[in-house]
Design an enzyme around this catalytic site. Structure first.
Site, PDB file in Angstrom:
ATOM      1  N   LYS A 138       0.833  -1.210   0.000  1.00  0.00           N
ATOM      2  CA  LYS A 138       0.000   0.000   0.000  1.00  0.00           C
ATOM      3  C   LYS A 138       0.866   1.258   0.000  1.00  0.00           C
ATOM      4  CE  LYS A 138      -2.335  -1.345   3.646  1.00  0.00           C
ATOM      5  NZ  LYS A 138      -1.731  -2.681   3.826  1.00  0.00           N
TER       6      LYS A 138
ATOM      7  N   ASP B 141       9.367  -6.612  -5.048  1.00  0.00           N
ATOM      8  CA  ASP B 141       8.425  -7.188  -4.080  1.00  0.00           C
ATOM      9  C   ASP B 141       8.096  -8.579  -4.583  1.00  0.00           C
ATOM     10  OD1 ASP B 141       6.158  -8.006  -2.616  1.00  0.00           O
ATOM     11  OD2 ASP B 141       5.525  -5.929  -2.324  1.00  0.00           O
TER      12      ASP B 141
ATOM     13  N   ALA C 113       9.912   2.371   6.779  1.00  0.00           N
ATOM     14  CA  ALA C 113       9.308   1.061   7.090  1.00  0.00           C
ATOM     15  C   ALA C 113       9.587   0.703   8.548  1.00  0.00           C
ATOM     16  CB  ALA C 113       9.847   0.011   6.132  1.00  0.00           C
ATOM     17  N   ARG C 114      10.693   0.025   8.792  1.00  0.00           N
ATOM     18  CA  ARG C 114      11.097  -0.309  10.163  1.00  0.00           C
ATOM     19  C   ARG C 114      12.615  -0.246  10.240  1.00  0.00           C
ATOM     20  NH1 ARG C 114       6.919   0.805  11.389  1.00  0.00           N
ATOM     21  NH2 ARG C 114       5.297  -0.324  12.542  1.00  0.00           N
TER      22      ARG C 114
ATOM     23  N   ASP D  67      13.064   7.488   9.248  1.00  0.00           N
ATOM     24  CA  ASP D  67      11.969   7.800  10.176  1.00  0.00           C
ATOM     25  C   ASP D  67      11.898   6.762  11.293  1.00  0.00           C
ATOM     26  OD1 ASP D  67       9.566   9.184  11.003  1.00  0.00           O
ATOM     27  OD2 ASP D  67       8.411   7.491  10.182  1.00  0.00           O
TER      28      ASP D  67
ATOM     29  N   GLU E 150      13.788   2.406  19.405  1.00  0.00           N
ATOM     30  CA  GLU E 150      13.139   3.726  19.383  1.00  0.00           C
ATOM     31  C   GLU E 150      12.777   4.139  20.802  1.00  0.00           C
ATOM     32  OE1 GLU E 150       9.936   3.664  16.534  1.00  0.00           O
ATOM     33  OE2 GLU E 150      11.322   3.357  14.875  1.00  0.00           O
TER      34      GLU E 150
ATOM     35  N   HIS F 134       9.836   8.681  13.999  1.00  0.00           N
ATOM     36  CA  HIS F 134       8.734   7.787  13.633  1.00  0.00           C
ATOM     37  C   HIS F 134       7.429   8.588  13.425  1.00  0.00           C
ATOM     38  CE1 HIS F 134       7.327   3.351  13.972  1.00  0.00           C
ATOM     39  NE2 HIS F 134       6.550   4.034  13.146  1.00  0.00           N
TER      40      HIS F 134
HETATM   41  N1  LIG Z   1       6.881   5.039   9.585  1.00  0.00           N
HETATM   42  C1  LIG Z   1       5.616   4.882   9.821  1.00  0.00           C
HETATM   43  O1  LIG Z   1       5.018   5.594  10.616  1.00  0.00           O
HETATM   44  C2  LIG Z   1       4.879   3.819   9.119  1.00  0.00           C
HETATM   45  C3  LIG Z   1       5.520   2.668   8.776  1.00  0.00           C
HETATM   46  N2  LIG Z   1       4.839   1.682   8.128  1.00  0.00           N
HETATM   47  C4  LIG Z   1       5.618   0.479   7.765  1.00  0.00           C
HETATM   48  O2  LIG Z   1       5.481   0.270   6.386  1.00  0.00           O
HETATM   49  C5  LIG Z   1       5.279  -1.099   6.148  1.00  0.00           C
HETATM   50  C6  LIG Z   1       4.466  -1.264   4.875  1.00  0.00           C
HETATM   51  O3  LIG Z   1       3.163  -0.784   5.075  1.00  0.00           O
HETATM   52  P1  LIG Z   1       2.017  -1.103   4.007  1.00  0.00           P
HETATM   53  O4  LIG Z   1       2.481  -0.714   2.671  1.00  0.00           O
HETATM   54  O5  LIG Z   1       0.770  -0.520   4.514  1.00  0.00           O
HETATM   55  O6  LIG Z   1       1.977  -2.687   4.106  1.00  0.00           O
HETATM   56  P2  LIG Z   1       1.600  -3.694   2.947  1.00  0.00           P
HETATM   57  O7  LIG Z   1       1.400  -4.994   3.607  1.00  0.00           O
HETATM   58  O8  LIG Z   1       0.496  -3.133   2.124  1.00  0.00           O
HETATM   59  O9  LIG Z   1       2.905  -3.762   2.054  1.00  0.00           O
HETATM   60  C7  LIG Z   1       4.059  -4.439   2.393  1.00  0.00           C
HETATM   61  C8  LIG Z   1       4.636  -5.030   1.121  1.00  0.00           C
HETATM   62  O10 LIG Z   1       5.917  -5.574   1.416  1.00  0.00           O
HETATM   63  C9  LIG Z   1       6.064  -6.721   0.630  1.00  0.00           C
HETATM   64  N3  LIG Z   1       7.146  -7.561   1.090  1.00  0.00           N
HETATM   65  C10 LIG Z   1       7.115  -8.523   2.044  1.00  0.00           C
HETATM   66  N4  LIG Z   1       8.318  -9.101   2.141  1.00  0.00           N
HETATM   67  C11 LIG Z   1       9.120  -8.494   1.246  1.00  0.00           C
HETATM   68  C12 LIG Z   1      10.478  -8.656   0.880  1.00  0.00           C
HETATM   69  N5  LIG Z   1      11.255  -9.569   1.456  1.00  0.00           N
HETATM   70  N6  LIG Z   1      10.977  -7.856  -0.096  1.00  0.00           N
HETATM   71  C13 LIG Z   1      10.199  -6.939  -0.683  1.00  0.00           C
HETATM   72  N7  LIG Z   1       8.902  -6.749  -0.380  1.00  0.00           N
HETATM   73  C14 LIG Z   1       8.375  -7.510   0.584  1.00  0.00           C
HETATM   74  C15 LIG Z   1       4.718  -7.363   0.671  1.00  0.00           C
HETATM   75  O11 LIG Z   1       4.539  -8.262  -0.405  1.00  0.00           O
HETATM   76  C16 LIG Z   1       3.792  -6.183   0.578  1.00  0.00           C
HETATM   77  O12 LIG Z   1       3.423  -5.937  -0.759  1.00  0.00           O
HETATM   78  C17 LIG Z   1       4.562  -1.593   7.392  1.00  0.00           C
HETATM   79  O13 LIG Z   1       4.806  -2.972   7.622  1.00  0.00           O
HETATM   80  C18 LIG Z   1       5.136  -0.751   8.483  1.00  0.00           C
HETATM   81  O14 LIG Z   1       6.230  -1.422   9.043  1.00  0.00           O
HETATM   82  C19 LIG Z   1       3.526   1.806   7.767  1.00  0.00           C
HETATM   83  C20 LIG Z   1       2.844   2.917   8.101  1.00  0.00           C
HETATM   84  C21 LIG Z   1       3.437   4.027   8.837  1.00  0.00           C
HETATM   85  O1  LIG Z   2       1.467   1.963  11.147  1.00  0.00           O
HETATM   86  C1  LIG Z   2       2.666   1.726  11.294  1.00  0.00           C
HETATM   87  O2  LIG Z   2       3.200   0.674  10.952  1.00  0.00           O
HETATM   88  C2  LIG Z   2       3.501   2.722  11.926  1.00  0.00           C
HETATM   89  O3  LIG Z   2       4.689   2.540  11.949  1.00  0.00           O
HETATM   90  C3  LIG Z   2       2.897   3.857  12.589  1.00  0.00           C
HETATM   91  O4  LIG Z   2       3.340   3.798  13.904  1.00  0.00           O
HETATM   92  P1  LIG Z   2       2.641   4.648  15.047  1.00  0.00           P
HETATM   93  O5  LIG Z   2       1.253   4.161  15.157  1.00  0.00           O
HETATM   94  O6  LIG Z   2       2.708   6.070  14.608  1.00  0.00           O
HETATM   95  O7  LIG Z   2       3.430   4.378  16.275  1.00  0.00           O
END
Ligand SMILES: NC(=O)C1=CN([C@@H]2O[C@H](COP(=O)(O)OP(=O)(O)OC[C@H]3O[C@@H](n4cnc5c(N)ncnc54)[C@H](O)[C@@H]3O)[C@@H](O)[C@H]2O)C=CC1
Ligand SMILES: O=C(O)C(=O)COP(=O)(O)O
Length: 600
Positions: A207, A227, A287-288, A312, A317, A336
């Site tokens: 996403k 991916d 991401a993480r 980020d 953390e 973050h």
């Molecule tokens: N910094 C922040 O505040 C935020 C961080 N995130 C992080 O972003 C990540 C992704 O979020 P979304 O896109 O919503 O999740 P999502 O589940 O929609 O997308 C994750 C994608 O990573 C792919 N993936 C899995 N293993 C992989 C690999 N080894 N190599 C390449 N791609 C791989 C999956 O197939 C999937 O398409 C979350 O898991 C979260 O850790 C998300 C929202 C906010």
């Molecule tokens: O949705 C995620 O994966 C995030 O990393 C957002 O983290 P937060 O809820 O802002 O602590």
């Protein structure tokens, strides 16, 4: 016999196929046996409940991190809400035993200790965001605790933050800002790089990754993505080429990370993989932190392999103040903030609160992380079969003679639907629930059904019998067979030597339609008495009058027999539980060879 106006009496004249084996079984048992099984009665449920627990009092939800007001409001309408932020792990473990649900963001580690400390009360963990790497999912599943997240509401915020970091890094915005505030005017030092025409590798095309890709294309970048699980057509639709991991590393000017932190992605960027990158690459991580080996990144920055990084997220953390990575002049860092927009936080709070309340009500959640997600329309269609499945499991296990361990269960679904058009996970879970709950203190739901069955050495195999006819109904019948056990009701043993019960849904109500090799028809409401006897006049009256004397209401009655005046099984549905004395009197009716009382 007392019969309610709505009760129906069915006298089945269909003859059942008799076999030698039931006769053998019968011969091996005493001619008459009183086998009353008394189980705690549960109130009949009209609709399936997957996270079931006593909800007499308002549930308590512990909100352990700041949550948007709209979400709190939704939670408060349904539950007592305790907002306690910044708890230590010890404080959280103490509090959790008083909570039915826990809501967290990324700052709280939901560990095995927390599930263990909850004493079985914690039924839902709501993650107000996407990444669930801070929740011990295996421990949650083992404890039958549903984990739900809020997977969509912060997508745009995270993507926008990724783009903000990308552009800020390319033009040294953070460093330049700090220098101006320090009274400097360093126009030559902070010459940036342009984005247009550069290659951006999006790692993780989910996403957030695809929203970043869309926006980066708008900035004139050439976007590729890696991916292993992303469909090529989704990438094509936004003009992105999916490439291998190594190809992405080798051709990117910018790399933006958007995969979840999993054992497979942990430190996926390390000394070895940095060495495969173009010299001067720039990296964005929203991401993480754990997907990068941070010490290796410092080395790569020092060596000029990585020109800049915008981060980020961090392995720990907040990161230590003296972290070389944070202090590095080519690193831009934010605390973050990916999901931290007003809009995203309101959205996430609502999304998670709805999921938590739904789960507490026992509904299946569309955002369940550790349970099968079943679309609402499928759930609606399967509802009566879900009830049937649990009741058949409950009946089958009560027919097993004490001391025979149940190890092997075969479930057959008769259906006119194509094999891939019937999702049986729910049904299987409910059969497991029906079989295990009456004989243990384990609480079973869709989350832990398979795990618990495996743990107890219970093998459940499933078979589909494709029937001719209209596929309008998802299932025509469900049959549960238990192999290699003795039965306390010998007539329940089929011609194959297994305990067999079969049921169907009629007018939305689950019915027991087969016991062993005998066809019966009794609605699965209240409880059931099964008697075996040689078919003869007056039997229904005799049993009915014993029950009637005690004001036990008979709801259904049905006799399945081999042939007139031959071996028969009588199934009697009762609304109230008969006393032990009445059951004894039924057993003493001379023609009755054996009987069993089955609570549902
Ligand atoms: N910094 C922040 O505040 C935020 C961080 N995130 C992080 O972003 C990540 C992704 O979020 P979304 O896109 O919503 O999740 P999502 O589940 O929609 O997308 C994750 C994608 O990573 C792919 N993936 C899995 N293993 C992989 C690999 N080894 N190599 C390449 N791609 C791989 C999956 O197939 C999937 O398409 C979350 O898991 C979260 O850790 C998300 C929202 C906010
Ligand atoms: O949705 C995620 O994966 C995030 O990393 C957002 O983290 P937060 O809820 O802002 O602590």
């Amino acid at each position: 016999m007392a019969a309610s106006p709505s009760s129906t009496m069915i006298l089945s004249s269909k003859s059942s196929r008799a076999s030698l084996s039931w006769k053998n079984q019968l011969a091996s048992t005493s001619a008459f046996r009183v086998s009353a099984v008394t189980l705690p009665r549960r109130s009949p449920r009209q609709c399936p409940r997957f996270v079931v627990f006593s909800m007499d009092a308002k549930p308590t939800v512990l909100v352990a991190e700041k949550l948007g007001e709209a979400g709190l409001k939704l939670l408060k309408e349904f539950a007592n809400v305790d907002c306690s932020y910044n708890l230590t792990p010890e404080e959280l473990c103490t509090k959790i035993s008083l909570c039915d649900a826990l809501v967290v963001r990324s700052g709280t580690k939901v560990t095995r200790e927390i599930f263990e400390s909850s004493g079985g009360r914690l039924k839902v963990v709501g993650r107000a965001g996407v990444g669930i790497d801070n929740v011990d999912l295996a421990a949650a599943t083992e404890h039958g605790c549903l984990v739900v997240n809020a997977p969509t509401a912060n997508t745009v915020a995270a993507a926008e933050h990724g783009i903000a970091l990308l552009t800020a890094m390319a033009r040294n915005v953070a460093q330049a800002d700090a220098s101006v505030k320090a009274g400097k005017w360093l126009r030559n030092k902070y010459v940036g790089v342009s984005l247009v025409g550069k290659t951006l590798a999006v790692m993780g095309f989910g996403k957030v990754g695809s929203e970043v890709a869309r926006r980066a294309k708008g900035l004139g970048m050439h976007v590729i993505a890696h991916d292993p699980y992303a469909p090529a057509d989704r990438a094509r639709a936004i003009g992105v080429q999916l490439v291998s991991f190594d190809e992405a590393l080798a051709s990117a000017d910018f790399i933006s990370l958007h995969m979840p932190l999993t054992p497979a992605t942990k430190q996926i960027l390390n000394d070895e993989t940095f060495a495969k990158m173009k010299k001067g690459v720039r990296i964005v991580n929203v991401a993480r932190g754990g997907v990068i080996d941070e010490e290796a990144l410092v080395r790569a920055l020092d060596a000029g392999i990585v020109a800049q990084a915008a981060l980020d997220v961090f392995t720990v953390e907040p990161p230590p103040k003296d972290s070389k990575l944070i202090q590095h002049e080519n690193v831009t860092a934010t605390p973050h903030l990916g999901a931290s927009t007003t809009e995203a936080q309101e959205g996430v709070a609502i999304e998670v609160a709805e999921a938590v309340v739904g789960a507490l009500k026992g509904e299946l959640s569309a955002t369940a992380v550790n349970a099968p997600m079943v679309p609402a329309e499928v759930l609606l269609e399967l509802k009566p079969f879900v009830v049937l499945a649990e009741k058949l499991g409950r009946l089958a296990v009560q027919l097993v003679a004490g001391g025979s361990g149940v190890k092997s269960v075969k479930v057959t679904y008769g259906s006119a639907r194509a094999p891939d058009d019937l999702d049986t996970r729910l049904l299987r879970a409910m059969i497991t629930k029906g079989m295990i709950e009456p004989i243990s203190s384990v609480f079973i739901n869709l989350v832990n059904a398979d795990f618990t069955a495996k743990q107890r050495g219970l093998q459940i195999s499933e078979e589909r019998l494709i029937l001719d006819g209209s596929p309008e109904s998802p299932v025509e019948f469900i049959q549960v067979q238990i192999a290699n056990v003795e039965s306390k009701f010998a007539s329940a043993i089929s011609d194959l030597g297994e305990i067999r019960v079969e049921g169907r849904v009629k007018d939305g109500v689950p019915h027991l339609t087969k016991v062993g090799s005998f066809e019966v028809d009794v609605s699965l409401e209240g409880s059931i008495i099964l008697c075996s006897q040689v078919d003869q006049p007056g039997m229904i009256g005799k049993v009915g009058s014993v029950l009637g004397e005690e004001n036990v209401n008979v709801s259904f009655m049905s006799v399945g027999r081999v042939a007139p005046r031959k071996q028969a099984v009588m199934a009697i549905g009762v609304d109230e539980q008969p006393s032990k004395e009445s059951l004894k009197r039924i057993g003493e009716i001379p023609a009755i060879q054996e009987f069993v009382y089955l609570g549902l």
